[in-house]
Scaffold this motif. Structure first.
Motif, PDB file in Angstrom:
ATOM      1  N   SER A 135       0.819  -1.213   0.000  1.00  0.00           N
ATOM      2  CA  SER A 135       0.000   0.000   0.000  1.00  0.00           C
ATOM      3  C   SER A 135       0.855   1.266   0.000  1.00  0.00           C
ATOM      4  O   SER A 135       1.972   1.297   0.508  1.00  0.00           O
ATOM      5  N   LEU A 136       0.269   2.299  -0.597  1.00  0.00           N
ATOM      6  CA  LEU A 136       0.961   3.576  -0.774  1.00  0.00           C
ATOM      7  C   LEU A 136       0.628   4.517   0.374  1.00  0.00           C
ATOM      8  O   LEU A 136      -0.479   5.025   0.480  1.00  0.00           O
ATOM      9  N   GLY A 166      -3.242  -0.443  -3.481  1.00  0.00           N
ATOM     10  CA  GLY A 166      -3.740   0.928  -3.534  1.00  0.00           C
ATOM     11  C   GLY A 166      -3.240   1.770  -2.381  1.00  0.00           C
ATOM     12  O   GLY A 166      -2.226   1.460  -1.751  1.00  0.00           O
ATOM     13  N   ALA A 167      -3.945   2.859  -2.105  1.00  0.00           N
ATOM     14  CA  ALA A 167      -3.556   3.783  -1.042  1.00  0.00           C
ATOM     15  C   ALA A 167      -3.756   3.143   0.331  1.00  0.00           C
ATOM     16  O   ALA A 167      -4.599   2.266   0.501  1.00  0.00           O
ATOM     17  N   ILE A 173      -6.035  11.054   4.076  1.00  0.00           N
ATOM     18  CA  ILE A 173      -5.725  12.046   3.056  1.00  0.00           C
ATOM     19  C   ILE A 173      -4.231  12.180   2.829  1.00  0.00           C
ATOM     20  O   ILE A 173      -3.781  12.515   1.726  1.00  0.00           O
ATOM     21  N   LEU A 174      -3.418  11.890   3.852  1.00  0.00           N
ATOM     22  CA  LEU A 174      -1.969  11.968   3.705  1.00  0.00           C
ATOM     23  C   LEU A 174      -1.470  10.919   2.714  1.00  0.00           C
ATOM     24  O   LEU A 174      -0.477  11.135   2.013  1.00  0.00           O
ATOM     25  N   SER A 175      -2.160   9.790   2.667  1.00  0.00           N
ATOM     26  CA  SER A 175      -1.840   8.763   1.677  1.00  0.00           C
ATOM     27  C   SER A 175      -2.235   9.224   0.276  1.00  0.00           C
ATOM     28  O   SER A 175      -1.470   9.089  -0.681  1.00  0.00           O
ATOM     29  N   THR A 204      -1.617  -4.840  -9.360  1.00  0.00           N
ATOM     30  CA  THR A 204      -1.368  -3.397  -9.358  1.00  0.00           C
ATOM     31  C   THR A 204      -2.726  -2.724  -9.489  1.00  0.00           C
ATOM     32  O   THR A 204      -3.315  -2.707 -10.568  1.00  0.00           O
ATOM     33  N   THR A 205      -3.226  -2.205  -8.382  1.00  0.00           N
ATOM     34  CA  THR A 205      -4.599  -1.698  -8.356  1.00  0.00           C
ATOM     35  C   THR A 205      -4.697  -0.413  -7.542  1.00  0.00           C
ATOM     36  O   THR A 205      -3.730   0.025  -6.921  1.00  0.00           O
ATOM     37  N   GLY A 206      -5.890   0.168  -7.550  1.00  0.00           N
ATOM     38  CA  GLY A 206      -6.182   1.322  -6.710  1.00  0.00           C
ATOM     39  C   GLY A 206      -5.438   2.583  -7.115  1.00  0.00           C
ATOM     40  O   GLY A 206      -5.136   2.799  -8.294  1.00  0.00           O
TER      41      GLY A 206
END
Length: 299
Positions: A135-136, A166-167, A173-175, A204-206
């Motif tokens: 996750s990001l 994904g995030a 919101i910081l992500s 690889t999604t989101g």
């Protein structure tokens, strides 16, 4: 009787009794159900030999098989605030981070390294799905930005292996702010005239596909990788239609122009090296023996 009971029987039990077997000694092929020996799978770069299914591969294993001679140097990444939102669901976010750091020996989901492929110096960034689904969050965003800055600094191409769900929801919101930040970083690489190649792995999604993962000069996908923004079930419920077979898989996306090529993991290094040599106009390695010069006449 005591001697037999207290000494002989425990010895026999220890020799003949059941032994503990590591949980990951055998790994099940998700496509065929075949059980594959862990060491055989590892030696084959985590590709099932019989079916060709590409299993998930750790970031360090990816770097070791990608760079020449397995030699690379990790880039130091900036520190970010831990748990800025004091998030908690079934457990505290800080506890989740500690758990995944212990499991993966990584600080977060992205590693950045410098090295060479076929003698061509590059910068590479790898997302590891084993760390919270790749996750990001802020740390991963900083890693991608650092990779882009290092590529510009060293004037080297940037290769990114994307693999993420994904995030990261625990950073809110910081992500999501990492999407524009990484997009700007990628543009800096392109403004410097440097190639940016993205390898899309499973999955690889989101939000990752809404930013840096779909901004490459060339998009390469591993076979059978799931690639998309929203999940297939969400899309079906939204459009109220049944999606085609293989929708969001590498091969389907290549047929419909979203991916440039689908490349087997064993051939990724050679393919990327050839692409980069074309894009950077690097001289091809000429290994053919030189033609002998004609002998001159005797004076």
């Amino acid at each position: 009787m005591n001697w037999i009971t207290n000494y002989v029987r425990p010895k026999l039990t220890s020799l003949l009794g059941p032994r503990e077997v590591p949980e990951n000694l055998w790994i099940k092929d998700p496509e065929t159900g075949e059980m594959v020996f862990h060491k055989d799978l590892e030696a084959n770069q985590w590709v099932v030999p019989s079916s060709g299914v590409h299993m998930k591969i750790g970031a360090r294993d990816r770097l070791a098989t990608f760079f020449d001679g397995g030699q690379y140097a990790l880039v130091d990444l900036p520190k970010v605030p831990i748990d800025p939102l004091k998030f908690r669901d079934s457990k505290r976010y800080v506890d989740r981070l500690k758990e995944y750091r212990s499991k993966t020996s990584m600080e977060d989901s992205v590693l950045v390294a410098t090295g060479e492929i076929e003698a061509l110096p590059i910068v590479a960034a790898v997302q590891d799905f084993a760390f919270m689904g790749g996750s990001l969050g802020m740390a991963a965003g900083e890693a991608i930005v650092t990779a882009a800055e290092k590529a510009v600094e060293l004037h080297r191409p940037l290769v990114l292996f994307a693999g993420s769900g994904g995030a990261r929801m625990q950073e809110g919101i910081l992500s999501l702010m990492q999407l524009p930040r990484t997009t700007v970083a990628v543009e800096e690489v392109k403004d410097a005239g440097l190639p940016y190649i993205v390898v899309l792995t499973n999955p690889t999604t989101g939000g990752v596909t809404a930013s840096y993962a779909m901004l490459g000069d060339v998009h390469i996908a591993e076979p059978g990788a799931l690639i998309g923004f929203a999940g297939a079930r969400v899309i079906e419920q939204t459009i109220r239609e049944k999606l085609p077979e293989g929708f969001q898989r590498s091969e389907y996306l290549m047929d419909h122009g979203m991916v440039d090529m689908v490349v087997h993991r064993h051939e990724l290094k050679g393919t990327i090296a050839r692409l980069l040599k074309v894009l950077t106009r690097a001289p091809a390695n000429d290994t053919a023996p030189a033609e002998p010069e004609p002998a001159g006449e005797a004076a």
